[in-house]
Design a protein around this motif. Structure first.
Motif, PDB file in Angstrom:
ATOM      1  N   ASP A  34       0.849  -1.202   0.000  1.00 49.80           N
ATOM      2  CA  ASP A  34       0.000   0.000   0.000  1.00 49.80           C
ATOM      3  C   ASP A  34       0.876   1.240   0.000  1.00 49.80           C
ATOM      4  OD1 ASP A  34      -3.266   0.384   0.865  1.00 49.80           O
ATOM      5  OD2 ASP A  34      -1.954   2.154   0.785  1.00 49.80           O
ATOM      6  N   SER A  43      -9.992   4.428   1.571  1.00 53.58           N
ATOM      7  CA  SER A  43     -11.391   4.714   1.918  1.00 53.58           C
ATOM      8  C   SER A  43     -11.817   4.046   3.212  1.00 53.58           C
ATOM      9  CB  SER A  43     -12.314   4.248   0.794  1.00 53.58           C
ATOM     10  OG  SER A  43     -12.094   5.031  -0.346  1.00 53.58           O
ATOM     11  N   CYS A 338     -18.059   0.615  -4.249  1.00 51.69           N
ATOM     12  CA  CYS A 338     -19.025   1.702  -4.027  1.00 51.69           C
ATOM     13  C   CYS A 338     -19.088   2.078  -2.549  1.00 51.69           C
ATOM     14  CB  CYS A 338     -20.404   1.305  -4.576  1.00 51.69           C
ATOM     15  SG  CYS A 338     -20.360   0.786  -6.301  1.00 51.69           S
TER      16      CYS A 338
HETATM   17  C1  LIG Z   1     -17.969   9.076   4.122  1.00 47.62           C
HETATM   18  C2  LIG Z   1     -17.979   7.599   3.799  1.00 47.62           C
HETATM   19  C3  LIG Z   1     -18.762   6.718   4.560  1.00 47.62           C
HETATM   20  C4  LIG Z   1     -18.784   5.361   4.262  1.00 47.62           C
HETATM   21  N1  LIG Z   1     -19.510   4.501   5.074  1.00 47.62           N
HETATM   22  C5  LIG Z   1     -19.511   3.174   4.799  1.00 47.62           C
HETATM   23  C6  LIG Z   1     -20.211   2.263   5.644  1.00 47.62           C
HETATM   24  O1  LIG Z   1     -20.828   2.636   6.644  1.00 47.62           O
HETATM   25  N2  LIG Z   1     -20.175   0.939   5.314  1.00 47.62           N
HETATM   26  C7  LIG Z   1     -19.505   0.482   4.215  1.00 47.62           C
HETATM   27  O2  LIG Z   1     -19.529  -0.710   3.947  1.00 47.62           O
HETATM   28  N3  LIG Z   1     -18.805   1.320   3.420  1.00 47.62           N
HETATM   29  C8  LIG Z   1     -18.803   2.646   3.673  1.00 47.62           C
HETATM   30  N4  LIG Z   1     -18.098   3.497   2.873  1.00 47.62           N
HETATM   31  C9  LIG Z   1     -17.470   2.953   1.646  1.00 47.62           C
HETATM   32  C10 LIG Z   1     -16.178   2.241   1.977  1.00 47.62           C
HETATM   33  O3  LIG Z   1     -15.317   3.121   2.683  1.00 47.62           O
HETATM   34  C11 LIG Z   1     -15.504   1.776   0.673  1.00 47.62           C
HETATM   35  O4  LIG Z   1     -16.425   1.076  -0.131  1.00 47.62           O
HETATM   36  C12 LIG Z   1     -14.355   0.824   0.968  1.00 47.62           C
HETATM   37  O5  LIG Z   1     -13.464   1.357   1.919  1.00 47.62           O
HETATM   38  C13 LIG Z   1     -13.607   0.452  -0.317  1.00 47.62           C
HETATM   39  O6  LIG Z   1     -12.701  -0.562   0.012  1.00 47.62           O
HETATM   40  P1  LIG Z   1     -11.479  -0.915  -0.934  1.00 47.62           P
HETATM   41  O7  LIG Z   1     -10.683  -1.962  -0.231  1.00 47.62           O
HETATM   42  O8  LIG Z   1     -11.979  -1.175  -2.289  1.00 47.62           O
HETATM   43  O9  LIG Z   1     -10.643   0.437  -0.990  1.00 47.62           O
HETATM   44  P2  LIG Z   1      -9.671   1.119   0.149  1.00 47.62           P
HETATM   45  O10 LIG Z   1     -10.128   0.793   1.532  1.00 47.62           O
HETATM   46  O11 LIG Z   1      -9.540   2.552  -0.255  1.00 47.62           O
HETATM   47  O12 LIG Z   1      -8.286   0.392  -0.119  1.00 47.62           O
HETATM   48  C14 LIG Z   1      -7.579   0.559  -1.326  1.00 47.62           C
HETATM   49  C15 LIG Z   1      -6.126   0.715  -0.988  1.00 47.62           C
HETATM   50  O13 LIG Z   1      -5.371   0.532  -2.190  1.00 47.62           O
HETATM   51  C16 LIG Z   1      -4.228   1.331  -2.093  1.00 47.62           C
HETATM   52  N5  LIG Z   1      -3.650   1.546  -3.423  1.00 47.62           N
HETATM   53  C17 LIG Z   1      -4.319   1.933  -4.535  1.00 47.62           C
HETATM   54  N6  LIG Z   1      -3.465   2.000  -5.582  1.00 47.62           N
HETATM   55  C18 LIG Z   1      -2.249   1.647  -5.112  1.00 47.62           C
HETATM   56  C19 LIG Z   1      -0.953   1.530  -5.709  1.00 47.62           C
HETATM   57  N7  LIG Z   1      -0.750   1.778  -7.014  1.00 47.62           N
HETATM   58  N8  LIG Z   1       0.069   1.115  -4.942  1.00 47.62           N
HETATM   59  C20 LIG Z   1      -0.105   0.847  -3.598  1.00 47.62           C
HETATM   60  N9  LIG Z   1      -1.299   0.953  -2.997  1.00 47.62           N
HETATM   61  C21 LIG Z   1      -2.364   1.347  -3.739  1.00 47.62           C
HETATM   62  C22 LIG Z   1      -4.734   2.619  -1.467  1.00 47.62           C
HETATM   63  O14 LIG Z   1      -3.669   3.339  -0.888  1.00 47.62           O
HETATM   64  C23 LIG Z   1      -5.770   2.104  -0.464  1.00 47.62           C
HETATM   65  O15 LIG Z   1      -5.239   2.014   0.843  1.00 47.62           O
HETATM   66  C24 LIG Z   1     -18.026   4.860   3.165  1.00 47.62           C
HETATM   67  C25 LIG Z   1     -17.229   5.723   2.428  1.00 47.62           C
HETATM   68  C26 LIG Z   1     -17.190   7.080   2.732  1.00 47.62           C
HETATM   69  C27 LIG Z   1     -16.311   7.985   1.921  1.00 47.62           C
END
Ligand SMILES: Cc1cc2nc3c(=O)[nH]c(=O)nc-3n(C[C@H](O)[C@H](O)[C@H](O)COP(=O)(O)OP(=O)(O)OC[C@H]3O[C@@H](n4cnc5c(N)ncnc54)[C@H](O)[C@@H]3O)c2cc1C
Length: 384
Positions: A34, A43, A338
């Protein structure tokens, strides 16, 4: 030190961490990379912590049920307090529009065996007494859903993943994927090169940048959402309350009272704010607080401590995109989560482990069909 792994996970977020844990438990040699400084800094840390199984699409229901089971039994199974509360979810109707949407969904949800029912205004007020009676038509209540701390849950899973043998490297950005000859061979970061036959894209809002490294154009676009937290007060609110009625500037908002007393809330802006901007605005708080106080007048006296902005990694139809790339052998996607990546992550992590080990159940296969990267992306998931 060997730099060869069975699987490299790009992204230590809501999806990447539980996936790494599940794979390491299965005996796979896993590396998670990461670009941020510590777990969950994409997120995941923006999520307010809601976890529900009461979706309308079968794939999300099945994954959500497993996530709920993991979160709600976490403390008794692993001993860490993740501030879990089985407070339920209540979607409220303040106009016939929401009443129709929610009742139509209810039929699908109940047919899927979910514990959810419709209550008229008086019935709902017995469950959520703080709601404003004026203008309230009624709403749904699903008592088995709940919420917990995204920070504590993410760190608890991270600790388990490391104990199971997964390696994590932070402050390391993936800059290229070696897919010569149409198959994954490894990847390069701004610090090193690693070998692996499988790369999992769990890159959240940045997933499309990772896809471009293997020449693929993923239909995932981030957009900005804002959240906030108040001072703590005595318990008065059990469920997560969701109001899907649109108003100028927003499509919906949701909030709950955390186990430690704070009210945590967030809003879905309309028009959408596309892009990667994670700087909180001054417009969010007046907009969301007006809406919340109208729905629940006693919130008027609560002081807000902090607001923030984060990204929803949106897919075109509001459902996650999960599966192998046909074009590049060994490239696996778990993207486009999402507004539901936190709640789907734990169940999805286990599914991804079974995908990698080719140990799928019939139910897994139907989930993967529904979430296929090659589906037509027609229509819109309800309550996305
Ligand atoms: C205000 C708000 C409230 C929310 N409330 C909820 C809720 O109550 N319940 C719920 O289920 N969801 C909620 N969500 C949505 C939820 O946060 C996201 O859907 C979720 O975190 C996405 O998970 P992910 O693992 O896909 O991405 P992330 O958790 O963002 O993880 C992706 C990671 O990939 C890393 N990365 C990307 N590209 C690279 C690269 N090239 N090299 C190294 N690292 C990289 C990033 O640094 C990041 O840490 C909310 C979102 C927001 C903004």
């Amino acid at each position: 030190m060997s730099r060869t792994y069975d699987v490299i996970v790009v992204g230590a977020g809501s999806v990447g961490i539980p996936a790494a844990w599940a794979m390491a438990r299965s005996g796979l040699k896993v590396l998670v990379l990461d670009r941020f400084a510590s777990p969950g800094q994409g997120s995941n840390k923006s999520a307010i912590g809601g976890i529900r199984a009461t979706h309308s699409e079968p794939a999300k229901i099945r994954i959500g049920l497993r996530s709920l089971e993991i979160a709600s039994t976490w403390e008794e199974t692993y001993g860490d307090d993740i501030e879990w509360s089985t407070g339920g979810y209540s979607f409220v109707a303040v106009s016939p529009r929401e009443e129709k949407i929610l009742k139509d969904l209810l039929a699908v949800q109940q047919a899927s065996g979910l514990d959810i029912a419709w209550y008229d205004a008086d019935g709902l007020l017995r469950i959520v007494p703080a709601l404003n009676r004026e203008g309230l038509i009624g709403g749904t209540y699903s008592p088995g859903d709940g919420h917990c701390s995204p920070l504590l849950f993410c760190h608890a899973i991270y600790d388990r993943a490391r104990t199971a043998g997964a390696e994590f490297r932070f402050h390391e950005a993936v800059t290229g994927i070696d897919a010569r000859g149409g198959r994954v061979r490894g990847l390069t970061t701004d610090k090193a090169t690693y070998a692996a036959q499988i790369v999992l894209n769990a890159g959240g809002g940045w997933a499309s940048e990772i896809g471009a490294m293997v020449g693929l154009d993923h239909p995932v676009q981030p957009d900005s959402h804002e959240g906030g937290i108040t001072e703590p007060v005595a318990p008065f609110l059990g469920p997560m309350v969701v109001d899907i009625s649109p108003a100028p500037g927003s499509a919906n908002y949701y909030f709950f009272q955390h186990a430690t007393g704070q009210v945590v809330f967030c809003i879905t802006p309309r028009p959408v704010i596309p892009g990667f901007d994670r700087d909180a605005t001054s417009g969010f708080l007046p907009m969301v607080s007006r809406r919340m106080v109208r729905l629940m007048p006693r919130l008027a006296n609560l002081r807000v401590r902090r607001t923030w902005r984060g990204l929803y990694p949106m897919s075109p139809d509001g459902a996650p995109i999960v599966g192998w790339a046909r074009e590049t052998e060994g490239y696996l996607m778990a993207i486009g989560l999402c507004g539901q990546g936190f709640m789907l992550g734990p169940g999805l992590g286990e599914l991804l482990d079974r995908v990698v080990r080719d140990d799928l159940t019939d139910e897994d296969r139907s989930i993967l069909d529904e979430l296929s990267p090659y589906r037509p992306f027609e229509g819109q998931a309800a309550l996305k």
